[in-house]
Design a protein around this motif. Structure first.
Motif, PDB file in Angstrom:
ATOM      1  N   SER A 251       0.762  -1.268   0.131  1.00  0.00           N
ATOM      2  CA  SER A 251       0.127  -0.037   0.080  1.00  0.00           C
ATOM      3  C   SER A 251       0.885   1.217   0.096  1.00  0.00           C
ATOM      4  O   SER A 251       1.908   1.199   0.552  1.00  0.00           O
ATOM      5  CB  SER A 251      -0.861  -0.095   1.124  1.00  0.00           C
ATOM      6  OG  SER A 251      -0.096   0.159   2.543  1.00  0.00           O
TER       7      SER A 251
ATOM      8  N   HIS B  37      -8.357  -4.896  -8.945  1.00  0.00           N
ATOM      9  CA  HIS B  37      -8.877  -3.462  -8.622  1.00  0.00           C
ATOM     10  C   HIS B  37      -8.072  -2.926  -7.966  1.00  0.00           C
ATOM     11  O   HIS B  37      -7.983  -1.528  -8.002  1.00  0.00           O
ATOM     12  CB  HIS B  37     -10.299  -3.716  -8.164  1.00  0.00           C
ATOM     13  CG  HIS B  37     -11.316  -4.486  -9.338  1.00  0.00           C
ATOM     14  ND1 HIS B  37     -11.558  -3.930 -10.545  1.00  0.00           N
ATOM     15  CD2 HIS B  37     -11.598  -5.859  -9.326  1.00  0.00           C
ATOM     16  CE1 HIS B  37     -12.333  -4.597 -11.238  1.00  0.00           C
ATOM     17  NE2 HIS B  37     -12.414  -5.729 -10.803  1.00  0.00           N
ATOM     18  N   ASP B  38      -7.397  -3.339  -6.891  1.00  0.00           N
ATOM     19  CA  ASP B  38      -6.540  -2.677  -5.819  1.00  0.00           C
ATOM     20  C   ASP B  38      -5.411  -1.929  -6.593  1.00  0.00           C
ATOM     21  O   ASP B  38      -4.996  -0.739  -6.084  1.00  0.00           O
ATOM     22  CB  ASP B  38      -6.212  -3.403  -4.672  1.00  0.00           C
ATOM     23  CG  ASP B  38      -6.929  -4.238  -4.091  1.00  0.00           C
ATOM     24  OD1 ASP B  38      -8.174  -3.473  -3.720  1.00  0.00           O
ATOM     25  OD2 ASP B  38      -6.835  -5.251  -3.785  1.00  0.00           O
TER      26      ASP B  38
ATOM     27  N   ARG C 186      -5.438  -0.979 -10.010  1.00  0.00           N
ATOM     28  CA  ARG C 186      -5.992  -0.105 -10.713  1.00  0.00           C
ATOM     29  C   ARG C 186      -6.381   1.043  -9.793  1.00  0.00           C
ATOM     30  O   ARG C 186      -6.240   2.258 -10.451  1.00  0.00           O
ATOM     31  CB  ARG C 186      -7.268  -0.631 -11.244  1.00  0.00           C
ATOM     32  CG  ARG C 186      -6.989  -1.861 -12.263  1.00  0.00           C
ATOM     33  CD  ARG C 186      -6.828  -1.567 -13.839  1.00  0.00           C
ATOM     34  NE  ARG C 186      -7.883  -0.772 -14.140  1.00  0.00           N
ATOM     35  CZ  ARG C 186      -8.133  -0.561 -15.687  1.00  0.00           C
ATOM     36  NH1 ARG C 186      -7.018  -0.500 -16.104  1.00  0.00           N
ATOM     37  NH2 ARG C 186      -9.222   0.302 -15.912  1.00  0.00           N
ATOM     38  N   ASN C 187      -7.037   1.070  -8.853  1.00  0.00           N
ATOM     39  CA  ASN C 187      -7.451   2.213  -8.241  1.00  0.00           C
ATOM     40  C   ASN C 187      -6.381   2.866  -7.170  1.00  0.00           C
ATOM     41  O   ASN C 187      -6.802   3.845  -6.214  1.00  0.00           O
ATOM     42  CB  ASN C 187      -8.768   1.991  -7.428  1.00  0.00           C
ATOM     43  CG  ASN C 187      -8.632   0.853  -6.240  1.00  0.00           C
ATOM     44  OD1 ASN C 187      -7.760   0.692  -5.584  1.00  0.00           O
ATOM     45  ND2 ASN C 187      -9.552   0.207  -5.816  1.00  0.00           N
ATOM     46  N   GLY C 188      -5.285   2.313  -7.074  1.00  0.00           N
ATOM     47  CA  GLY C 188      -4.144   2.869  -6.233  1.00  0.00           C
ATOM     48  C   GLY C 188      -4.060   2.442  -4.890  1.00  0.00           C
ATOM     49  O   GLY C 188      -3.130   2.888  -4.214  1.00  0.00           O
ATOM     50  N   GLN C 189      -4.832   1.581  -4.546  1.00  0.00           N
ATOM     51  CA  GLN C 189      -4.958   1.231  -3.162  1.00  0.00           C
ATOM     52  C   GLN C 189      -3.535   0.429  -2.838  1.00  0.00           C
ATOM     53  O   GLN C 189      -3.280   0.303  -1.560  1.00  0.00           O
ATOM     54  CB  GLN C 189      -6.079   0.350  -2.683  1.00  0.00           C
ATOM     55  CG  GLN C 189      -7.403   1.501  -2.530  1.00  0.00           C
ATOM     56  CD  GLN C 189      -8.395   0.821  -1.905  1.00  0.00           C
ATOM     57  OE1 GLN C 189      -9.303  -0.016  -2.804  1.00  0.00           O
ATOM     58  NE2 GLN C 189      -8.743   0.757  -0.760  1.00  0.00           N
TER      59      GLN C 189
END
Length: 299
Positions: free
Chosen positions: A167, A246-247, A249-252
């Protein structure tokens, strides 16, 4: 040149008689003769010597025989691959799938397949261990990894690429490792469900793949728990890309070594050895494969 004429020529070679081929295909002798003559005309060569007693291959005919048999075999395999698609599917299928794939796509895909075939029921177990198909009575298993059991048949679906990720919070607090070797100085979250070892992370090198031995405070056999620990900023994770697509892709989560991770495993549909699986299993495999390929970019 027509493929059906090549198939007919292959049958003539096998049966050695126009009349036998005519009978097998519900044709007249003259039709078979005309179609072979058409093939010869299109190729510009004589394929057969015809006498009242027998048919003999010319040199050109011998050269064409192998290719004609391949066309015939490919046609039979293509027909066999779709046989049963128009039939009513019923009965029961017992299957086992990995937790990640089950959560991501298979639960929905298999339930959808059951709704498409009201006479069918499926018992799907989510299990990361490599179950024994024969002992457990499984009709179908989806496996990710290396396959060694020669008593099983495997249909390759796609390959699953792994990633090393963390993260932004973890990176800000601990700095970003510049190269894979720097991971020895970081808290690496370990996924116990790995045939190659939870602490042995594989990377690409100039002279081939190599292993970096890592360590950390958290080890789990549950992929969801590992993902949550990484999202919480507690360490660096080494996981299949589909788990964190998806994490990322969304920058998480941040992919730390996008071109360097060497681990890539095949995803397979596996069933007990038999010449052909039951139609219900064959159709379910095709349905699952289609759903996987629709989101192949996740992998």
């Amino acid at each position: 040149m027509r493929a059906d004429d090549l198939i007919l020529f292959s049958q003539v070679v096998e049966m050695g008689s126009f009349s036998k081929v005519a009978e097998a295909n519900s044709l007249t002798n003259s039709v078979v003769s005309k179609r072979i003559a058409r093939l010869e005309e299109e190729l510009g060569v004589q394929l057969l010597y015809r006498t009242t007693r027998k048919l003999t291959l010319t040199e050109a005919g011998k050269a064409l025989t192998h290719g004609a048999k391949n066309v015939k075999q490919a046609t039979l395999e293509a027909m066999d691959a779709v046989s049963g698609f128009g039939e009513n599917i019923s009965g029961h299928i017992k299957m086992s799938v990995p937790c990640i794939s089950g959560d991501l796509i298979l639960a929905d895909a298999v339930a959808e397949f059951c709704n498409m075939h009201p006479g069918l029921t499926v018992d799907m177990s989510l299990n990361n261990r490599f179950v024994d198909l024969i002992e457990g009575g499984y009709d179908l298993v989806i496996r990710t990894g290396y396959l060694e059991d020669s008593s099983l048949i495997a249909r390759h679906i796609l390959d699953s690429q792994w990633v090393v990720c963390a993260s932004p919070t973890y990176i800000a607090r601990n700095s970003k490792p510049a190269r894979p070797e720097d991971l020895v100085n970081h808290n690496c979250l370990q996924y116990a469900y790995q045939t190659t070892g939870a602490s042995e992370w594989e990377f690409k090198g100039e002279k081939g793949n190599y292993i970096v031995g890592v360590s950390g405070t958290f080890n789990t056999d549950n992929a969801t728990a590992l993902r949550k620990a990484a999202l919480g900023g507690h360490g660096i994770a080494y996981v299949p890309r589909c788990l964190v697509y998806h994490d990322l892709r969304n920058g998480q989560l941040v992919d730390l070594f996008p071109e360097q991770v060497g681990k890539r495993l095949g995803v397979y549909a596996v069933y007990p050895f038999t010449r052909q699986p039951p139609n219900k299993v064959k159709l379910l495999i095709e349905h699952i494969r289609t759903r996987y390929l629709a989101i192949s970019h996740y992998f």
